[in-house]
Design a protein around this motif. Structure first.
Motif, short mmCIF file in Angstrom:
data_model
loop_
_atom_site.label_atom_id
_atom_site.label_comp_id
_atom_site.label_asym_id
_atom_site.label_seq_id
_atom_site.Cartn_x
_atom_site.Cartn_y
_atom_site.Cartn_z
N THR A 169 -9.31 -14.82 -17.42
CA THR A 169 -10.03 -14.82 -16.17
C THR A 169 -10.44 -16.09 -15.63
N LEU A 170 -10.34 -17.37 -16.50
CA LEU A 170 -10.53 -18.66 -16.17
C LEU A 170 -9.36 -19.08 -15.45
N LEU A 171 -7.93 -18.79 -15.95
CA LEU A 171 -7.01 -19.06 -15.12
C LEU A 171 -6.76 -18.56 -13.74
N LEU A 172 -7.27 -17.41 -13.60
CA LEU A 172 -7.07 -16.80 -12.46
C LEU A 172 -8.13 -17.60 -11.61
N MET A 173 -9.35 -17.86 -12.18
CA MET A 173 -10.14 -18.66 -10.97
C MET A 173 -9.66 -19.80 -10.90
N LEU A 174 -9.11 -20.77 -11.62
CA LEU A 174 -8.49 -21.95 -11.34
C LEU A 174 -7.08 -21.89 -10.49
N ALA A 175 -6.38 -20.67 -10.52
CA ALA A 175 -5.16 -20.53 -9.65
C ALA A 175 -5.82 -20.02 -8.47
N SER A 176 -7.04 -20.13 -8.07
CA SER A 176 -7.68 -19.39 -6.73
C SER A 176 -7.47 -18.10 -6.49
N LEU A 177 -7.04 -17.60 -7.41
CA LEU A 177 -6.84 -16.03 -7.46
C LEU A 177 -8.11 -15.06 -7.63
N LEU A 178 -8.94 -15.71 -8.09
CA LEU A 178 -10.31 -14.90 -8.20
C LEU A 178 -11.47 -15.79 -7.91
N ALA A 179 -12.30 -15.37 -7.48
CA ALA A 179 -13.55 -16.42 -6.92
C ALA A 179 -14.62 -16.50 -8.08
N PRO A 180 -15.39 -17.51 -8.50
CA PRO A 180 -16.46 -17.55 -9.52
C PRO A 180 -17.38 -16.91 -8.94
N ASP A 181 -18.29 -16.49 -9.61
CA ASP A 181 -19.68 -15.89 -8.96
C ASP A 181 -20.45 -17.14 -8.98
N SER A 182 -20.27 -18.29 -9.62
CA SER A 182 -21.20 -19.21 -9.73
C SER A 182 -20.28 -20.46 -10.25
N GLY A 183 -20.78 -21.56 -10.00
CA GLY A 183 -20.01 -22.83 -10.38
C GLY A 183 -19.09 -23.33 -9.50
N THR A 184 -18.43 -24.64 -9.99
CA THR A 184 -17.63 -25.04 -8.83
C THR A 184 -16.12 -25.43 -9.47
N SER A 222 -18.32 -12.23 -13.83
CA SER A 222 -18.70 -10.82 -14.15
C SER A 222 -17.98 -9.78 -13.30
N PHE A 223 -17.64 -8.79 -14.29
CA PHE A 223 -17.12 -7.44 -13.85
C PHE A 223 -17.99 -6.38 -14.15
N GLY A 224 -18.81 -5.94 -13.16
CA GLY A 224 -19.95 -5.13 -13.38
C GLY A 224 -20.72 -5.80 -14.58
N PRO A 225 -21.02 -5.05 -15.73
CA PRO A 225 -21.88 -5.66 -16.39
C PRO A 225 -21.38 -6.39 -17.78
N VAL A 226 -19.97 -6.69 -17.68
CA VAL A 226 -19.18 -7.54 -18.50
C VAL A 226 -19.09 -8.94 -18.09
N HIS A 227 -19.75 -9.68 -18.76
CA HIS A 227 -19.80 -11.08 -18.48
C HIS A 227 -18.48 -12.02 -19.06
N ALA A 228 -17.34 -11.74 -18.27
CA ALA A 228 -15.96 -12.39 -18.82
C ALA A 228 -16.10 -13.74 -19.04
N VAL A 229 -16.64 -14.78 -18.19
CA VAL A 229 -16.99 -16.03 -18.26
C VAL A 229 -18.26 -16.31 -17.80
N GLU A 230 -18.83 -17.30 -18.76
CA GLU A 230 -20.34 -17.70 -18.36
C GLU A 230 -20.43 -19.16 -18.81
N PHE A 231 -20.68 -19.99 -17.49
CA PHE A 231 -20.93 -21.34 -17.45
C PHE A 231 -19.87 -22.06 -18.15
N MET A 232 -18.64 -21.85 -17.70
CA MET A 232 -17.47 -22.36 -18.83
C MET A 232 -17.16 -23.66 -17.74
N ASP A 233 -17.03 -24.89 -18.95
CA ASP A 233 -16.45 -26.01 -18.28
C ASP A 233 -15.05 -26.11 -18.89
N PHE A 234 -14.27 -26.98 -17.90
CA PHE A 234 -12.87 -26.99 -18.27
C PHE A 234 -12.43 -28.31 -17.31
N HIS A 235 -11.68 -29.17 -18.04
CA HIS A 235 -10.84 -30.24 -17.41
C HIS A 235 -9.38 -30.35 -17.84
#
Length: 323
Positions: A62-77, A30-43
């Motif tokens: 947002t997902l790509l940035l998390m996959l690239a380790s440039l953005l940490a997820p709030d939750s999930g792995t 999330s970015f403040g009140p905006v939930h950009a990604v919620e409980f997303m699964d990807f393989h």
């Protein structure tokens, strides 16, 4: 051993059987009140090209940035070849090649200088940097512009430089955000060939793009996302098995419509530059049989082709379900 399940309810392979791939499980950001990604699964498995598809604002970047380790997820792995970026960031980043939708750095440096510096960041052996840079410039057809500042490159040339930058350290996972943007038709074909070759060499490749016809040509599977969530995962074989719409035109549209009605097929008249009808067919065999029946019945068929790609058909069906 725990087995993950995808959103369609089928069992996914255990991560240990996909050591070279990249996986996100239940990630949210999330970015403040905006939930950009919620409980997303990807393989995205190793040796395959996986398309990431969704409308603007769906959470793809947002997902790509998390996959690239440039953005940490709030939750999930997230797992890259079995490693968690939160605990093995340096090693994970050495395995990932990231190509954003714009080059975005060092406009005053030359293409050669940019690639050389990136190679140093990844701590490539000093003696091998110069030949590696030259090889990458040649691979993306920028050798003639190697010593020109990045600011003079066209949009398409900057995209090719960005791809070379992502590949400079020979990553096992490649994340591409709109890689064909700005490329001329010839360069798009070259990109498709290169990505297929990289996948065949064992790399896990993720491509986010709005040009679904391009993805049809290169992808082995797709993950569809919308409103920050995964809505469907499917292979290209599964997408093709869902059927697609075909467009048919004939010298006499009335005769064509009459024959389709006689065969008991539902169709619709399409308005456009060339009068045509369209209908859903389940597979290539059904299309071949219909074309044969029309020709044998004396219908003057002038065109017979898919009206959309397999991925576009799935996307439009999902859009229809959402509405």
């Amino acid at each position: 051993m725990a087995v993950n399940h995808d959103v369609t309810g089928g069992p996914a392979q255990p991560e240990s059987q996909n050591p070279g791939g990249i996986t996100a499980s239940g990630v949210s950001r999330s970015f403040g009140p905006v939930h950009a990604v919620e409980f997303m699964d990807f393989h995205a498995p190793a040796g395959k090209v996986t398309a990431l598809i969704g409308p603007n604002g769906a959470g793809k970047t947002t997902l790509l940035l998390m996959l690239a380790s440039l953005l940490a997820p709030d939750s999930g792995t997230i797992s890259v070849g079995g490693l968690d970026p939160q605990h093995h960031r340096a090693e994970v980043r050495s395995r990932i090649g990231w190509m954003p939708d714009t080059l975005g750095v060092w406009d005053s440096l030359t293409a050669r200088e940019i690639l050389t510096q990136i190679a140093r960041f990844y701590r490539l052996p000093v003696a091998g940097i110069a030949p590696r840079v030259s090889a990458m410039l040649d691979q993306v057809r920028l050798s003639d512009l190697a010593d020109q500042p990045a600011r003079v490159l066209s949009r398409g040339q900057q995209q090719r430089l960005s791809l070379a930058r992502a590949l400079i350290h020979d990553p096992s996972v490649l994340l591409l955000d709109e890689p064909a943007s700005g490329l001329d038709p010839g360069s798009r074909v070259e990109l498709r060939i290169m990505l297929r070759e990289l996948a065949e060499a064992g790399k896990a490749i993720v491509v986010s793009s709005h040009v679904l016809s391009e993805l049809d040509e290169i992808a082995d599977g797709a993950v569809f996302v919308n409103r920050g969530r995964t809505v469907r995962q499917q292979t290209m074989d599964e997408a093709a098995a869902s059927g697609r719409r075909y467009s048919i035109s004939a010298s006499d549209g009335t005769v064509l419509a009459a024959k389709l009605s006689e065969l008991g097929l539902a169709f619709r008249i399409e308005d456009g530059r060339r009068p045509a009808v369209s209908l859903m067919l389940l597979n290539d065999d059904d299309a071949a049989r219909l074309l044969r029946d029309l020709v044998l019945a004396g219908v003057g068929v002038s065109s017979f082709a898919p009206a959309s790609g397999a991925l576009e058909e799935t996307y439009m069906n999902l859009e229809g379900e959402r509405r």
